[in-house]
Design a protein around this motif. Structure first.
Motif, PDB file in Angstrom:
ATOM      1  N   ASN A  96       0.856  -1.152  -0.057  1.00  0.00           N
ATOM      2  CA  ASN A  96      -0.061  -0.074  -0.140  1.00  0.00           C
ATOM      3  C   ASN A  96       0.970   1.377  -0.043  1.00  0.00           C
ATOM      4  N   LEU A  97       1.806   1.354   0.823  1.00  0.00           N
ATOM      5  CA  LEU A  97       2.629   2.516   0.965  1.00  0.00           C
ATOM      6  C   LEU A  97       3.499   2.437  -0.163  1.00  0.00           C
ATOM      7  N   GLU A  98       4.097   1.607  -0.853  1.00  0.00           N
ATOM      8  CA  GLU A  98       4.708   1.615  -2.354  1.00  0.00           C
ATOM      9  C   GLU A  98       3.933   2.154  -3.397  1.00  0.00           C
ATOM     10  N   MET A  99       2.666   2.130  -3.303  1.00  0.00           N
ATOM     11  CA  MET A  99       1.674   2.286  -4.401  1.00  0.00           C
ATOM     12  C   MET A  99       1.433   3.935  -3.834  1.00  0.00           C
ATOM     13  N   GLY A 100       1.675   4.332  -2.938  1.00  0.00           N
ATOM     14  CA  GLY A 100       1.706   5.997  -2.876  1.00  0.00           C
ATOM     15  C   GLY A 100       2.831   6.595  -3.558  1.00  0.00           C
ATOM     16  N   ALA A 101       3.969   5.688  -3.698  1.00  0.00           N
ATOM     17  CA  ALA A 101       4.978   6.481  -4.304  1.00  0.00           C
ATOM     18  C   ALA A 101       4.906   6.021  -5.980  1.00  0.00           C
ATOM     19  N   TYR A 102       3.879   5.686  -6.287  1.00  0.00           N
ATOM     20  CA  TYR A 102       3.748   5.332  -8.171  1.00  0.00           C
ATOM     21  C   TYR A 102       4.067   6.512  -8.852  1.00  0.00           C
ATOM     22  N   THR A 103       4.044   7.554  -8.414  1.00  0.00           N
ATOM     23  CA  THR A 103       4.308   8.785  -9.418  1.00  0.00           C
ATOM     24  C   THR A 103       5.603   9.288  -9.529  1.00  0.00           C
ATOM     25  N   ARG A 104       6.510   8.427  -8.501  1.00  0.00           N
ATOM     26  CA  ARG A 104       7.724   8.896  -8.421  1.00  0.00           C
ATOM     27  C   ARG A 104       8.900   7.992  -9.020  1.00  0.00           C
ATOM     28  N   VAL A 109      12.582   6.702  -2.516  1.00  0.00           N
ATOM     29  CA  VAL A 109      11.388   5.807  -1.952  1.00  0.00           C
ATOM     30  C   VAL A 109      11.698   5.028  -0.912  1.00  0.00           C
ATOM     31  N   ASP A 110      12.775   4.345  -0.766  1.00  0.00           N
ATOM     32  CA  ASP A 110      13.041   3.570   0.521  1.00  0.00           C
ATOM     33  C   ASP A 110      13.118   4.500   1.846  1.00  0.00           C
ATOM     34  N   GLU A 111      13.847   5.416   1.427  1.00  0.00           N
ATOM     35  CA  GLU A 111      14.342   6.275   2.411  1.00  0.00           C
ATOM     36  C   GLU A 111      13.007   7.091   2.927  1.00  0.00           C
ATOM     37  N   ASP A 112      11.973   7.275   2.264  1.00  0.00           N
ATOM     38  CA  ASP A 112      10.682   7.737   2.744  1.00  0.00           C
ATOM     39  C   ASP A 112      10.114   6.759   3.200  1.00  0.00           C
ATOM     40  N   LEU A 113       9.854   5.595   3.031  1.00  0.00           N
ATOM     41  CA  LEU A 113       9.272   4.581   3.523  1.00  0.00           C
ATOM     42  C   LEU A 113       9.683   4.455   4.943  1.00  0.00           C
ATOM     43  N   GLU A 114      11.125   4.433   5.253  1.00  0.00           N
ATOM     44  CA  GLU A 114      11.520   4.495   6.583  1.00  0.00           C
ATOM     45  C   GLU A 114      11.069   5.527   7.284  1.00  0.00           C
ATOM     46  N   LYS A 115      10.906   6.593   6.750  1.00  0.00           N
ATOM     47  CA  LYS A 115      10.285   7.793   7.548  1.00  0.00           C
ATOM     48  C   LYS A 115       8.934   7.662   7.831  1.00  0.00           C
ATOM     49  N   VAL A 116       8.086   6.936   7.137  1.00  0.00           N
ATOM     50  CA  VAL A 116       6.732   6.664   7.329  1.00  0.00           C
ATOM     51  C   VAL A 116       6.665   5.613   8.506  1.00  0.00           C
ATOM     52  N   TYR A 117       7.503   4.717   8.268  1.00  0.00           N
ATOM     53  CA  TYR A 117       7.515   3.636   9.709  1.00  0.00           C
ATOM     54  C   TYR A 117       7.795   4.380  10.783  1.00  0.00           C
ATOM     55  N   ALA A 118       8.949   5.494  10.723  1.00  0.00           N
ATOM     56  CA  ALA A 118       9.244   5.965  12.067  1.00  0.00           C
ATOM     57  C   ALA A 118       8.215   6.813  12.555  1.00  0.00           C
ATOM     58  N   GLU A 138      -5.564   1.740  12.254  1.00  0.00           N
ATOM     59  CA  GLU A 138      -4.316   1.473  11.739  1.00  0.00           C
ATOM     60  C   GLU A 138      -4.667   1.479  10.216  1.00  0.00           C
ATOM     61  N   GLN A 139      -5.668   1.455   9.556  1.00  0.00           N
ATOM     62  CA  GLN A 139      -6.056   1.814   8.204  1.00  0.00           C
ATOM     63  C   GLN A 139      -6.124   3.194   7.984  1.00  0.00           C
ATOM     64  N   GLN A 140      -6.393   3.977   8.885  1.00  0.00           N
ATOM     65  CA  GLN A 140      -6.345   5.421   8.590  1.00  0.00           C
ATOM     66  C   GLN A 140      -4.808   5.977   8.620  1.00  0.00           C
ATOM     67  N   MET A 141      -4.090   5.122   9.610  1.00  0.00           N
ATOM     68  CA  MET A 141      -2.491   5.663   9.543  1.00  0.00           C
ATOM     69  C   MET A 141      -1.960   5.150   8.300  1.00  0.00           C
ATOM     70  N   LEU A 142      -2.580   4.055   7.758  1.00  0.00           N
ATOM     71  CA  LEU A 142      -1.967   3.574   6.539  1.00  0.00           C
ATOM     72  C   LEU A 142      -2.358   4.482   5.302  1.00  0.00           C
ATOM     73  N   ALA A 143      -3.436   4.836   5.160  1.00  0.00           N
ATOM     74  CA  ALA A 143      -4.117   5.714   4.145  1.00  0.00           C
ATOM     75  C   ALA A 143      -3.042   7.238   4.466  1.00  0.00           C
ATOM     76  N   MET A 144      -2.872   7.675   5.656  1.00  0.00           N
ATOM     77  CA  MET A 144      -2.019   8.895   5.735  1.00  0.00           C
ATOM     78  C   MET A 144      -0.592   8.690   5.424  1.00  0.00           C
ATOM     79  N   GLY A 145       0.014   7.595   5.538  1.00  0.00           N
ATOM     80  CA  GLY A 145       1.268   7.067   5.177  1.00  0.00           C
ATOM     81  C   GLY A 145       1.368   6.877   3.609  1.00  0.00           C
ATOM     82  N   ARG A 146       0.410   6.238   3.089  1.00  0.00           N
ATOM     83  CA  ARG A 146       0.392   6.136   1.668  1.00  0.00           C
ATOM     84  C   ARG A 146       0.668   7.568   0.958  1.00  0.00           C
ATOM     85  N   ALA A 147      -0.364   8.420   1.733  1.00  0.00           N
ATOM     86  CA  ALA A 147      -0.375   9.720   0.772  1.00  0.00           C
ATOM     87  C   ALA A 147       0.955  10.549   1.001  1.00  0.00           C
TER      88      ALA A 147
END
Length: 233
Positions: A96-104, A109-118, A138-147
């Protein structure tokens, strides 16, 4: 940063948004509050390009958005966390989080993934879990992280507290404040007027598709009319 000028939106013959204008400046949290059906979500969907206005204009960072297809709006730096979260239920948290980065492109991307997890340690704990098995919070947090994975200049949140227990609502608003402190500009649509105005720099009140009043978060919280209509006072 965002300027909405005299937009009118229809669903068939229903005039849902009636000539509203407002703006969001860089670094602000601006909230749109109002009862169910006031036109809050319709406004966000129009900014995102999912709906179209018959009149007026919407510009972002000085550039008109009216001719930009909705999938291109994201790459301009506008991200919407939709009402009802809309995560990809069959995919894992990480997918889901990787889908958020589909325009990039792959860079950073990996760096930002770690930031979202932090920012959302709960998501890190569940990164291999299928999103459909997460709780509402948790789904709300995931939706925000994905954005956030799209590196938005402006984050639009549509009813982030909907259906959540009070303790989770507190957590979500704490996250919103932390994102704001970290430099994200936020446009927040929320039925929980008390929570929204408490964190907002400015607010606009929508009633049946029109903006009826606006002011700073503090001014609106203190207004007797707003208290009576939206804060149970």
């Amino acid at each position: 940063m965002l300027k909405v000028d005299d937009i009118n939106v229809y669903y068939g013959s229903i005039h849902a948004i009636k000539g509203i204008s407002f703006e969001v400046n860089q670094g602000e949290i601006v909230t749109l509050i109002g009862a169910n059906g006031a036109g809050k979500s319709t406004t966000l969907n129009t900014i995102s390009g999912l709906l179209h206005s018959k009149t007026g204009s919407i510009s972002f960072m000085g550039e008109p958005l009216s001719k930009v297809p909705c999938h291109k709006v994201v790459s301009k730096g506008l991200a919407l966390v939709p009402e009802g979260r809309r995560v990809f239920l069959q995919m894992t948290v990480q997918e889901n989080l990787e889908m958020g980065a589909y325009t990039r492109s792959g860079k950073g991307v990996d760096e930002d993934l770690e930031k979202v997890y932090a920012r959302f340690p709960r998501l890190k704990e569940r990164f291999k879990q299928v999103a459909g098995t997460l709780s509402g919070g948790e789904q709300q947090m995931l939706a925000m992280g994905r954005a956030l994975m799209s590196q938005p200049k402006l984050l639009m949140l549509d009813e982030p507290s909907m259906g959540l227990a009070p303790i989770l609502v507190e957590q979500i608003f704490e996250i919103i404040q932390n994102l704001h402190k970290a430099g994200t500009t936020i446009l927040l649509v929320e039925q929980n007027a008390q929570a929204a105005l408490s964190v907002a720099d400015r607010g606009y009140v929508l009633e049946t598709g029109k903006i009826v009043t606006s002011g700073t978060g503090k001014e609106l919280l203190a207004s007797p009319a707003i208290k009576k209509a939206y804060l149970g006072g």
